[in-house]
Design an enzyme around this catalytic site. Structure first.
Site, PDB file in Angstrom:
ATOM      1  CE  LYS A   1      -4.033   1.793   2.592  1.00 53.73           C
ATOM      2  NZ  LYS A   1      -4.919   1.545   3.744  1.00 53.73           N
TER       3      LYS A   1
ATOM      4  CB  SER B   1      -8.326   3.297   2.537  1.00 54.41           C
ATOM      5  OG  SER B   1      -7.500   2.704   3.539  1.00 54.41           O
TER       6      SER B   1
ATOM      7  CB  SER C   1      -8.612   0.352   5.325  1.00 53.37           C
ATOM      8  OG  SER C   1      -9.373   1.498   5.109  1.00 53.37           O
TER       9      SER C   1
END
Ligand code: GLN
Length: 475
Positions: A68, A143, A167
């Site tokens: 990420k 996310s 997330s």
């Protein structure tokens, strides 16, 4: 399709260690797929394999990993999905990423995400939305949407993300993969660009539970650079459980069915999974988590409050974007922040600053913290009777792009079943349990702090019985 892509990460690592597969070949197969990404899942892809020698003795066997964007990676763009950090290349690497590299998982690429991890659909990214590989007109969740979509689509063997309010688990559910949010403190937060420091945790997003256990086993451990990290008690072994005999599962009324606002298709798959669990020997009982319905309100005060403090450092002086002012510092600050932050981030900074202001602190932030304690207390009581609490991961399946962007409250409701756990600091895993109208559904199991080994075992037993087939997303 390249048959290498059909190997799970653990199978790939096994073959490399057995000398049957050249790790550079595996890296190149994924690198090519990641570079041809049509889902906007990646913000950066490595251009060459790592120049290391043998992976024979190394636990992760040279299987490359997608990371990420909010994890700092030395010399590689680390933008946390925000234009304010466009092109920022940190001088150091996040602890978790460094650990994984050392354990034999080279960096394949950085994945798209909601800006500063604020979002449930990946539509808040400064670099455009990510598309769901099951249906490209739909969101992958957020996310960590880029990480989830990349793993589901076979653009990466596995990935790491972060979970503050859901997330990891929610995008895992919407993309039909496994996502584990660890106990708070299990993994170092050093080098993770912070959203809400008392909630943020790194964790694996993988194709199956075995991969999650393998990856997680190399992420844990105390780090002197993160004072909230803890030594993990015991080791994480690969899961083996074949049944759920003796396991007691609590189904909280507040987070399931009509009370939890769960869509009928999701509820049907959840109930069917409960029956499978029962066939495997689990005891299932309805229970209550009386304060869980207030988790969302508490979360949306605490997380923005912490974010407003954490994001104060983006001032145009130290990192990324700078928009010149009228020769004075304050106008430079405000022009930089006005240009660099997206609307959701600004909304949260306003909300958080307000909740922390002297006149309102007790009424908002103070009250939210009391609710947080009540939520932890609910779980503590529940775990006296149950091994795990189970819920659907998300109240609905992947929705269409744009469907909720004009309604922040509707967007926040996606987190209804996932926010209570981080507020209590406890681990939870989402595994795919079926499809509704061709879209994946996640089944969530939450356990007491540091119960990851048992949690992974139970998830594994269930996974073997459910036989979820994710190949359609990799086609
Ligand atoms: N969707 C939640 C939010 O927008 C959770 C995000 C997260 O876990 N990082 O805050």
């Amino acid at each position: 399709m390249n048959e290498l892509i059909e190997l799970t990460a653990a199978q790939g690592a096994e073959r490399v260690r057995a000398g049957e597969l050249d790790p550079r070949e595996l890296f190149e197969a994924y690198r090519e797929r990641a570079a041809a990404d049509e889902l906007n899942a990646f913000t950066w892809v490595a251009d060459r394999p790592p120049d290391s020698g043998s992976f024979a003795q190394i636990p992760l066997g040279g299987v490359p990993i997608a990371v990420k964007d909010l994890f700092c990676t030395e010399g590689v763009p680390s933008q946390a999905g925000s234009r304010i950090l466009e092109g920022y290349r940190p001088p150091y690497t996040a602890a978790v990423v460094a650990k994984l590299t050392q354990a034999g998982a080279p960096l394949l690429g950085k994945t798209n995400q909601d800006e500063f991890a604020m979002g449930s659909s990946n539509e808040n990214s400064g670099f455009g939305p990510v598309l769901n590989p099951w249906d490209r007109a739909r969101v992958p969740g957020g996310s960590s949407g880029g990480s989830a979509a990349a793993v589901a689509a076979g653009l990466a063997p596995w990935a790491v993300g972060t979970d503050t309010g859901g997330s990891i688990r929610q995008p895992a559910a919407l993309c039909g993969i496994v996502g584990l949010k660890p106990t708070y403190g299990a993994c170092s937060r050093f080098g993770m660009i912070a959203f809400a420091s008392s909630l943020d945790q790194a964790g694996p997003l993988t194709r199956d539970v075995t991969d999650a256990a393998l990856l997680f086993s190399q992420m844990i451990g105390r780090d002197p650079r993160d004072s909230t990290s803890l030594e993990f008690p015991g080791r994480i072994e690969l899961p083996r459980a074949q049944d759920l005999r003796g396991i007691r599962l609590g189904v909280p009324a507040e987070l399931t069915g009509a009370e939890g606002g769960v869509e009928p298709g999701v509820m049907a798959s959840f109930e069917a999974t409960l029956r499978r669990a029962e066939e495997l020997g689990a005891q299932i009982e309805r229970c209550r988590l009386p304060h869980a319905p207030h988790a969302l309100s508490a979360y949306y005060l605490i997380a923005p409050a912490e974010a407003s403090a954490n994001l104060a450092r983006f001032d145009g002086v130290r990192y990324g974007l700078r928009v010149g002012g009228d020769g004075d510092l304050v106008s430079m600050y405000s022009r930089t922040r006005a240009a660099g932050f997206g609307p959701e981030v600004k909304r949260r900074i306003m909300l958080g600053t307000y909740a922390l202001s002297s006149g309102y602190y007790d009424a908002y932030y103070g009250t939210a913290q009391k609710v947080r304690t009540k939520i932890s207390e609910d779980f503590r009581v529940a775990f006296e009777r149950f091994d795990f609490i189970v819920t659907p991961t998300s109240p609905g399946t992947a929705f269409e792009l744009g469907a909720k962007t004009d309604d922040p409250l509707a967007m926040y409701l996606n987190d209804f079943c996932t926010v209570p756990m981080p507020l209590a600091g406890i681990p939870a895993i989402s595994i795919p349990c079926g499809l509704s109208d061709g879209l994946p559904i996640g089944f969530q199991l939450a356990g007491p702090a540091f119960s990851e080994s048992r949690l992974l075992d139970a998830a594994y037993a269930l996974e073997q019985a459910l036989c979820f087939d994710g190949r359609a997303a990799r086609a």
